[in-house]
Design a protein around this motif. Structure first.
Motif, PDB file in Angstrom:
ATOM      1  N   GLU A 160       9.643   2.384   9.608  1.00 13.15           N
ATOM      2  CA  GLU A 160       9.361   3.628  10.090  1.00 13.15           C
ATOM      3  C   GLU A 160       8.247   3.597  11.192  1.00 13.15           C
ATOM      4  OE1 GLU A 160       8.453   7.447   8.569  1.00 13.15           O
ATOM      5  OE2 GLU A 160      10.700   7.505   7.305  1.00 13.15           O
ATOM      6  N   GLN A 161       8.400   3.952  11.701  1.00 17.66           N
ATOM      7  CA  GLN A 161       6.827   4.046  13.211  1.00 17.66           C
ATOM      8  C   GLN A 161       6.154   4.358  12.243  1.00 17.66           C
ATOM      9  OE1 GLN A 161       6.861   1.610  15.714  1.00 17.66           O
ATOM     10  NE2 GLN A 161       5.886   2.157  17.284  1.00 17.66           N
ATOM     11  N   PRO A 162       4.778   4.340  12.835  1.00 15.39           N
ATOM     12  CA  PRO A 162       3.706   4.935  12.367  1.00 15.39           C
ATOM     13  C   PRO A 162       3.537   5.677  13.437  1.00 15.39           C
ATOM     14  CG  PRO A 162       2.709   2.809  12.513  1.00 15.39           C
ATOM     15  CD  PRO A 162       4.482   2.924  12.405  1.00 15.39           C
ATOM     16  N   ALA A 163       2.216   6.683  13.160  1.00 20.34           N
ATOM     17  CA  ALA A 163       1.482   7.523  14.373  1.00 20.34           C
ATOM     18  C   ALA A 163       0.786   6.171  15.011  1.00 20.34           C
ATOM     19  CB  ALA A 163       0.437   8.298  13.715  1.00 20.34           C
TER      20      ALA A 163
ATOM     21  N   ALA B 129       0.673  -1.141   0.240  1.00 21.65           N
ATOM     22  CA  ALA B 129      -0.130  -0.305   0.308  1.00 21.65           C
ATOM     23  C   ALA B 129       0.807   1.073   0.019  1.00 21.65           C
ATOM     24  CB  ALA B 129      -0.648  -0.150   1.241  1.00 21.65           C
ATOM     25  N   VAL B 130       0.522   2.190  -0.765  1.00 26.62           N
ATOM     26  CA  VAL B 130       1.542   3.448  -1.071  1.00 26.62           C
ATOM     27  C   VAL B 130       0.540   4.287  -0.256  1.00 26.62           C
ATOM     28  CG1 VAL B 130       1.956   5.205  -2.289  1.00 26.62           C
ATOM     29  CG2 VAL B 130       2.384   3.152  -3.154  1.00 26.62           C
ATOM     30  N   SER B 131       0.925   4.934   0.869  1.00 22.18           N
ATOM     31  CA  SER B 131       0.304   5.261   2.358  1.00 22.18           C
ATOM     32  C   SER B 131       0.959   7.034   2.414  1.00 22.18           C
ATOM     33  CB  SER B 131       0.517   4.891   3.603  1.00 22.18           C
ATOM     34  OG  SER B 131      -0.278   5.782   4.217  1.00 22.18           O
ATOM     35  N   SER B 132       1.383   7.591   3.093  1.00 18.55           N
ATOM     36  CA  SER B 132       1.564   9.111   4.140  1.00 18.55           C
ATOM     37  C   SER B 132       1.989   9.491   4.630  1.00 18.55           C
ATOM     38  CB  SER B 132       0.607   9.756   2.865  1.00 18.55           C
ATOM     39  OG  SER B 132       1.503  11.422   3.087  1.00 18.55           O
ATOM     40  N   SER B 133       3.320  10.260   4.913  1.00 19.07           N
ATOM     41  CA  SER B 133       3.363  10.521   5.942  1.00 19.07           C
ATOM     42  C   SER B 133       2.243  11.507   7.109  1.00 19.07           C
ATOM     43  CB  SER B 133       4.161  11.421   6.293  1.00 19.07           C
ATOM     44  OG  SER B 133       4.640  12.160   5.547  1.00 19.07           O
ATOM     45  N   GLY B 134       0.906  11.425   5.926  1.00 15.17           N
ATOM     46  CA  GLY B 134       0.219  12.540   6.475  1.00 15.17           C
ATOM     47  C   GLY B 134      -0.742  11.940   7.099  1.00 15.17           C
ATOM     48  N   HIS B 135      -0.892  10.607   7.213  1.00 15.57           N
ATOM     49  CA  HIS B 135      -1.574   9.952   8.668  1.00 15.57           C
ATOM     50  C   HIS B 135      -1.075  10.636   9.646  1.00 15.57           C
ATOM     51  CE1 HIS B 135       2.399   7.670   8.881  1.00 15.57           C
ATOM     52  NE2 HIS B 135       1.400   6.980  10.830  1.00 15.57           N
ATOM     53  N   ARG B 136      -0.127  11.317  10.131  1.00 16.20           N
ATOM     54  CA  ARG B 136      -0.560  11.404  11.275  1.00 16.20           C
ATOM     55  C   ARG B 136      -0.889  12.569  11.617  1.00 16.20           C
ATOM     56  NH1 ARG B 136       4.391   8.840  12.804  1.00 16.20           N
ATOM     57  NH2 ARG B 136       6.019   8.323  10.982  1.00 16.20           N
ATOM     58  N   ALA B 137      -1.483  13.475  11.274  1.00 15.27           N
ATOM     59  CA  ALA B 137      -2.114  14.642  11.608  1.00 15.27           C
ATOM     60  C   ALA B 137      -3.486  14.604  11.437  1.00 15.27           C
ATOM     61  CB  ALA B 137      -2.488  15.652   9.250  1.00 15.27           C
TER      62      ALA B 137
ATOM     63  N   GLY C  98       1.886  -5.876   8.388  1.00 12.69           N
ATOM     64  CA  GLY C  98       1.808  -4.918   8.201  1.00 12.69           C
ATOM     65  C   GLY C  98       2.721  -3.248   9.067  1.00 12.69           C
ATOM     66  N   CYS C  99       3.952  -3.653   8.578  1.00  9.68           N
ATOM     67  CA  CYS C  99       4.848  -2.848   8.822  1.00  9.68           C
ATOM     68  C   CYS C  99       4.625  -1.357   7.669  1.00  9.68           C
ATOM     69  CB  CYS C  99       6.229  -3.375   9.025  1.00  9.68           C
ATOM     70  SG  CYS C  99       6.333  -4.753  10.646  1.00  9.68           S
ATOM     71  N   TYR C 100       5.084  -0.748   7.963  1.00 10.07           N
ATOM     72  CA  TYR C 100       5.595   1.191   7.338  1.00 10.07           C
ATOM     73  C   TYR C 100       6.586   1.199   7.300  1.00 10.07           C
ATOM     74  CZ  TYR C 100       4.495   5.842   6.895  1.00 10.07           C
ATOM     75  OH  TYR C 100       4.486   7.661   6.527  1.00 10.07           O
TER      76      TYR C 100
ATOM     77  N   LYS D 100      -1.918 -17.945   5.354  1.00  5.24           N
ATOM     78  CA  LYS D 100      -1.905 -18.142   3.808  1.00  5.24           C
ATOM     79  C   LYS D 100      -0.750 -18.042   2.679  1.00  5.24           C
ATOM     80  CE  LYS D 100      -6.961 -17.129   3.223  1.00  5.24           C
ATOM     81  NZ  LYS D 100      -7.400 -18.032   3.160  1.00  5.24           N
ATOM     82  N   GLY D 101       0.606 -17.511   3.564  1.00  3.26           N
ATOM     83  CA  GLY D 101       1.794 -17.346   2.782  1.00  3.26           C
ATOM     84  C   GLY D 101       1.831 -15.891   2.370  1.00  3.26           C
ATOM     85  N   ILE D 102       0.579 -14.871   2.959  1.00  5.43           N
ATOM     86  CA  ILE D 102       0.564 -13.526   1.731  1.00  5.43           C
ATOM     87  C   ILE D 102       1.152 -12.496   3.100  1.00  5.43           C
ATOM     88  CG2 ILE D 102      -0.843 -11.813  -0.025  1.00  5.43           C
ATOM     89  CD1 ILE D 102      -2.727 -14.035  -0.201  1.00  5.43           C
ATOM     90  N   VAL D 103       1.909 -11.588   2.256  1.00  2.25           N
ATOM     91  CA  VAL D 103       2.531 -10.285   3.221  1.00  2.25           C
ATOM     92  C   VAL D 103       2.018  -8.605   2.905  1.00  2.25           C
ATOM     93  CG1 VAL D 103       4.705  -9.337   4.571  1.00  2.25           C
ATOM     94  CG2 VAL D 103       4.896 -11.542   3.874  1.00  2.25           C
ATOM     95  N   ALA D 104       1.199  -8.413   3.496  1.00  2.00           N
ATOM     96  CA  ALA D 104       0.726  -6.782   4.137  1.00  2.00           C
ATOM     97  C   ALA D 104       1.860  -6.139   4.254  1.00  2.00           C
ATOM     98  CB  ALA D 104      -0.642  -6.978   4.140  1.00  2.00           C
ATOM     99  N   LEU D 105       2.632  -5.049   3.339  1.00  2.41           N
ATOM    100  CA  LEU D 105       3.194  -3.878   3.646  1.00  2.41           C
ATOM    101  C   LEU D 105       2.286  -2.358   3.469  1.00  2.41           C
ATOM    102  CD1 LEU D 105       6.399  -5.620   2.690  1.00  2.41           C
ATOM    103  CD2 LEU D 105       5.304  -5.684   4.945  1.00  2.41           C
ATOM    104  N   ALA D 106       3.467  -1.403   3.658  1.00  2.00           N
ATOM    105  CA  ALA D 106       2.985  -0.132   3.327  1.00  2.00           C
ATOM    106  C   ALA D 106       3.930   0.648   3.458  1.00  2.00           C
ATOM    107  CB  ALA D 106       1.843   0.468   4.420  1.00  2.00           C
ATOM    108  N   MET D 107       3.588   1.749   2.906  1.00  2.00           N
ATOM    109  CA  MET D 107       5.125   2.985   2.689  1.00  2.00           C
ATOM    110  C   MET D 107       4.705   4.192   2.438  1.00  2.00           C
ATOM    111  SD  MET D 107       4.988   3.866  -0.665  1.00  2.00           S
ATOM    112  CE  MET D 107       7.235   3.886  -1.416  1.00  2.00           C
ATOM    113  N   HIS D 108       5.567   5.278   3.117  1.00  2.28           N
ATOM    114  CA  HIS D 108       5.711   7.008   2.370  1.00  2.28           C
ATOM    115  C   HIS D 108       5.931   7.795   1.111  1.00  2.28           C
ATOM    116  CE1 HIS D 108       5.550  10.686   3.028  1.00  2.28           C
ATOM    117  NE2 HIS D 108       6.686  10.459   3.722  1.00  2.28           N
TER     118      HIS D 108
END
Length: 299
Positions: free
Chosen positions: A268-271, A152-160, A259-261, A202-210
């Protein structure tokens, strides 16, 4: 990358990249094409899709395969149609990059009664992932555990965003473009945590990034403040976050980081509000409820 004796080496790996007609998505699609993958890209604008298709093909190896699909990801019926089109092109998806998104300059209602920012940035990737889950599971069936990924392409904007606006997720009251975008980016992180919890067995990994500030058309539909902010600050080339996305999609060591960011090739540690597992489960349930209402057959 997979080892030589991995079952996945006997077939061409497949990646789906949403928003591949420009910016980060296009740079990501080009990187996978250079690696010889089957790349399925999505985009909304016909002209940009055609131009991106030519550039991605030119960048790819002789064995790479490219398919470009068009769809408006603010409309859930369009997302479902694109998922069906993907299923007609491949029976396995090794990596899904949920990149398509953006910010708007005001409240835009969709034909399905949703708000465009929340629909495009959260509900669309939620639905596309759900629709493509059988293809992801099929890929995981002949791949070592942890190598099938949803990024997932997220954003540091989540902190706001202090938390999800549960009483009005689509912000039909007191709409503010920046707040809507930040809530959607928080939703990306909560969703990634819950998706990982549900799919890890199921052997599937979910990750997110800024991705950081990137020189693209991201803010082209944003308000004057957003456009001025982007214009006044230094922006990275799209290839920089694309490098992180490819790393997240392929590095074997990241199989245990579900589940990490991440940002710029580092975790990085998310909010704190992005780590709330109860809120993550609640968002999943609420998203299913919204989609069931929108997509229920007409009577």
């Amino acid at each position: 990358m997979p080892q030589a004796d991995d079952p996945s080496e006997s077939r061409q790996r497949c990646v789906v990249v949403t928003g591949a007609s420009s910016g980060i998505g296009k740079a990501t699609a080009m990187a996978f094409a250079r690696m010889g993958w089957h790349v399925i890209g999505t985009g909304r604008d016909r002209k940009r899709c055609e131009e991106a298709e030519a550039d991605i093909r030119a960048a790819g190896t002789a064995t790479a395969r490219l398919d470009m699909l068009r769809g408006d990801f603010s409309e859930m019926h369009e997302v479902r149609r694109v998922a069906r089109d993907i299923g007609a092109l491949t029976d396995k998806v090794d990596v899904l990059v949920n990149n398509a998104g953006g910010v708007r300059d005001g409240f835009y209602g969709t034909s399905e009664g949703l708000e465009a920012t929340f629909a495009t940035n959260h509900l669309a990737p939620f639905l596309l992932t759900r629709e493509l889950l059988p293809l992801l599971e099929r890929a995981a069936g002949d791949t070592p555990p942890g190598l099938v990924r949803v990024v997932a392409v997220s954003s540091s904007g989540h902190r706001a965003c202090a938390g999800m606006r549960w009483y009005d997720l689509v912000m039909k009251t007191a709409f503010e473009p920046g707040a809507a975008y930040c809530q959607a980016k928080l939703a990306n992180l909560l969703y990634t945590r819950e998706l990982h919890r549900r799919l890890i067995d199921k052997g599937i990994v979910a990750l997110a990034m800024h991705p950081g500030r990137v020189g693209s058309n991201f803010a082209s539909h944003g308000d004057q403040g957003m456009q001025a902010y982007m214009a006044a600050n230094e922006c990275a080339a799209p290839e920089q976050p694309a490098r992180t996305i490819v790393w997240l999609a392929t590095d074997p060591e990241l199989g245990g980081k579900g589940g990490c960011y991440f940002h710029d090739l580092a975790e990085e540690q998310p909010a704190p509000q992005a780590l709330d597992e109860l809120q993550a489960e609640k968002l999943w349930i609420e998203s299913e409820r919204i989609l069931d209402r929108v997509l229920e057959p007409a009577t």
